[in-house]
Scaffold this motif. Sequence first.
Motif, PDB file in Angstrom:
ATOM      1  N   UNK A  13       0.657  -1.440   0.078  1.00  0.00           N
ATOM      2  CA  UNK A  13       0.114   0.111  -0.407  1.00  0.00           C
ATOM      3  C   UNK A  13       0.836   1.678   0.278  1.00  0.00           C
ATOM      4  N   UNK A  14       2.518   1.437   0.240  1.00  0.00           N
ATOM      5  CA  UNK A  14       3.006   2.452   0.008  1.00  0.00           C
ATOM      6  C   UNK A  14       2.869   2.868  -1.121  1.00  0.00           C
ATOM      7  N   UNK A  15       2.774   1.885  -1.848  1.00  0.00           N
ATOM      8  CA  UNK A  15       3.520   2.551  -4.009  1.00  0.00           C
ATOM      9  C   UNK A  15       2.529   2.227  -4.260  1.00  0.00           C
ATOM     10  N   UNK A  16       1.327   1.005  -3.936  1.00  0.00           N
ATOM     11  CA  UNK A  16       0.580   1.535  -5.256  1.00  0.00           C
ATOM     12  C   UNK A  16      -1.298   2.631  -4.515  1.00  0.00           C
ATOM     13  N   UNK A  17      -1.569   2.568  -5.919  1.00  0.00           N
ATOM     14  CA  UNK A  17      -2.084   3.516  -5.778  1.00  0.00           C
ATOM     15  C   UNK A  17      -3.848   3.133  -5.394  1.00  0.00           C
TER      16      UNK A  17
ATOM     17  N   UNK B 140     -18.402  -5.458  -8.715  1.00  0.00           N
ATOM     18  CA  UNK B 140     -19.466  -5.618  -8.206  1.00  0.00           C
ATOM     19  C   UNK B 140     -20.538  -4.660  -7.570  1.00  0.00           C
ATOM     20  N   UNK B 141     -19.827  -3.537  -7.417  1.00  0.00           N
ATOM     21  CA  UNK B 141     -21.280  -2.253  -7.281  1.00  0.00           C
ATOM     22  C   UNK B 141     -22.339  -2.718  -8.323  1.00  0.00           C
TER      23      UNK B 141
ATOM     24  N   UNK C 295      -9.211  -2.651   1.587  1.00  0.00           N
ATOM     25  CA  UNK C 295      -7.893  -2.247   1.003  1.00  0.00           C
ATOM     26  C   UNK C 295      -8.135  -0.855   0.414  1.00  0.00           C
ATOM     27  N   UNK C 296      -6.859  -0.937  -0.693  1.00  0.00           N
ATOM     28  CA  UNK C 296      -7.394   0.686  -1.491  1.00  0.00           C
ATOM     29  C   UNK C 296      -8.069   0.402  -2.846  1.00  0.00           C
ATOM     30  N   UNK C 297      -9.482  -0.244  -2.438  1.00  0.00           N
ATOM     31  CA  UNK C 297     -10.472  -0.320  -4.180  1.00  0.00           C
ATOM     32  C   UNK C 297     -10.821   0.879  -4.555  1.00  0.00           C
ATOM     33  N   UNK C 298     -11.464   1.018  -5.091  1.00  0.00           N
ATOM     34  CA  UNK C 298     -12.346   1.878  -5.775  1.00  0.00           C
ATOM     35  C   UNK C 298     -13.598   1.696  -4.956  1.00  0.00           C
TER      36      UNK C 298
ATOM     37  N   UNK D 179      -3.901   6.096   4.368  1.00  0.00           N
ATOM     38  CA  UNK D 179      -3.706   6.878   2.693  1.00  0.00           C
ATOM     39  C   UNK D 179      -4.939   7.289   1.889  1.00  0.00           C
ATOM     40  N   UNK D 180      -5.711   5.968   2.909  1.00  0.00           N
ATOM     41  CA  UNK D 180      -7.303   5.990   2.240  1.00  0.00           C
ATOM     42  C   UNK D 180      -8.436   7.583   3.346  1.00  0.00           C
ATOM     43  N   UNK D 181      -8.638   8.043   4.123  1.00  0.00           N
ATOM     44  CA  UNK D 181      -8.450   8.776   4.792  1.00  0.00           C
ATOM     45  C   UNK D 181      -8.146  10.668   4.520  1.00  0.00           C
ATOM     46  N   UNK D 182      -6.744  10.170   3.967  1.00  0.00           N
ATOM     47  CA  UNK D 182      -6.235  11.485   3.714  1.00  0.00           C
ATOM     48  C   UNK D 182      -6.967  11.366   1.282  1.00  0.00           C
ATOM     49  N   UNK D 183      -7.200  10.564   1.025  1.00  0.00           N
ATOM     50  CA  UNK D 183      -6.931  10.482  -0.471  1.00  0.00           C
ATOM     51  C   UNK D 183      -9.027  10.427  -0.503  1.00  0.00           C
ATOM     52  N   UNK D 184     -10.090  10.353   0.628  1.00  0.00           N
ATOM     53  CA  UNK D 184     -11.222  10.388  -0.031  1.00  0.00           C
ATOM     54  C   UNK D 184     -11.966  11.886   1.458  1.00  0.00           C
ATOM     55  N   UNK D 185     -10.830  12.533   1.566  1.00  0.00           N
ATOM     56  CA  UNK D 185     -11.853  13.907   2.262  1.00  0.00           C
ATOM     57  C   UNK D 185     -12.578  14.604   2.253  1.00  0.00           C
TER      58      UNK D 185
END
Length: 248
Positions: free
Chosen positions: A22-26, A36-37, A56-59, A84-90
């Motif tokens: 997860x450090x490098x994978x977006x 799935x959705x 995970x880092x799923x969309x 990372x997900x917290x920062x990404x989904x503000x």
Amino acid sequence: MDSKMPQNNAEYGGVEYWDDRYESEESYDWLASVKFTDLIMQYLKTTHRILILGCGNSKMSEELYNKGYVHITNIDYSQVCINKMVAKHKHCPHMTWEFMDMRNLDYANEMFDVVLEKATLDVLMVEEKHPHNLSQECLDNMDKVLSEVSRVLSPEGIFISFTFAQPYFRKPLYARSKFNWSVNHRTFGETFHYFLYIMQKGQSLSPEDLAKEKLRTSVPQENDKLQRNFGDVNEVPEDENYLLNIDL
């Protein structure tokens, strides 16, 4: 950036592997060949309180959020992932991200209307040689997760599980009276099949599932190995991990 693949299946079971990845994978979505959705829309309401196990880092969470399902709680046991997900989904104020082990959910009883998992429970089996004969550790971990899911689901809540695990192997784990839910499944895919399991809380198991459960639990305790066997199969070589043969 390309996803970092493990050298062997056992690495999937360790948080160190996921932290490093997860450090490098977006972003990465498991079982991505099936949307799935789109499959689960018929089971969801925009008012539902939704819990996603092993996000995970799923969309997927953001896709659901953008469709109006905003009351989403995401958990993962990788702190790196959650940060990372917290920062990404503000930009998604009603959606939360929490560092948590799905075997020990820190939530009140009946807190969620829907619990979702996509290939997360499969990680519990990464060191198993064959799904016919699961280790006691694997069975115990699966039981902990399913017991917690049942506990946090509302009286008429739904547990949705998407996996490549065939009903012959997975239903004996899901179809147990103590979870107080019914079990149904749908099959998707052409050359390779995926399975969507729908567990409806507050409904009884089918007569067939009840009969199979009774048969499994009637095996004498001294022969506990038979309790873990769901069928007769040929011996699998010690160095063969069956999950590695599957294109996720």
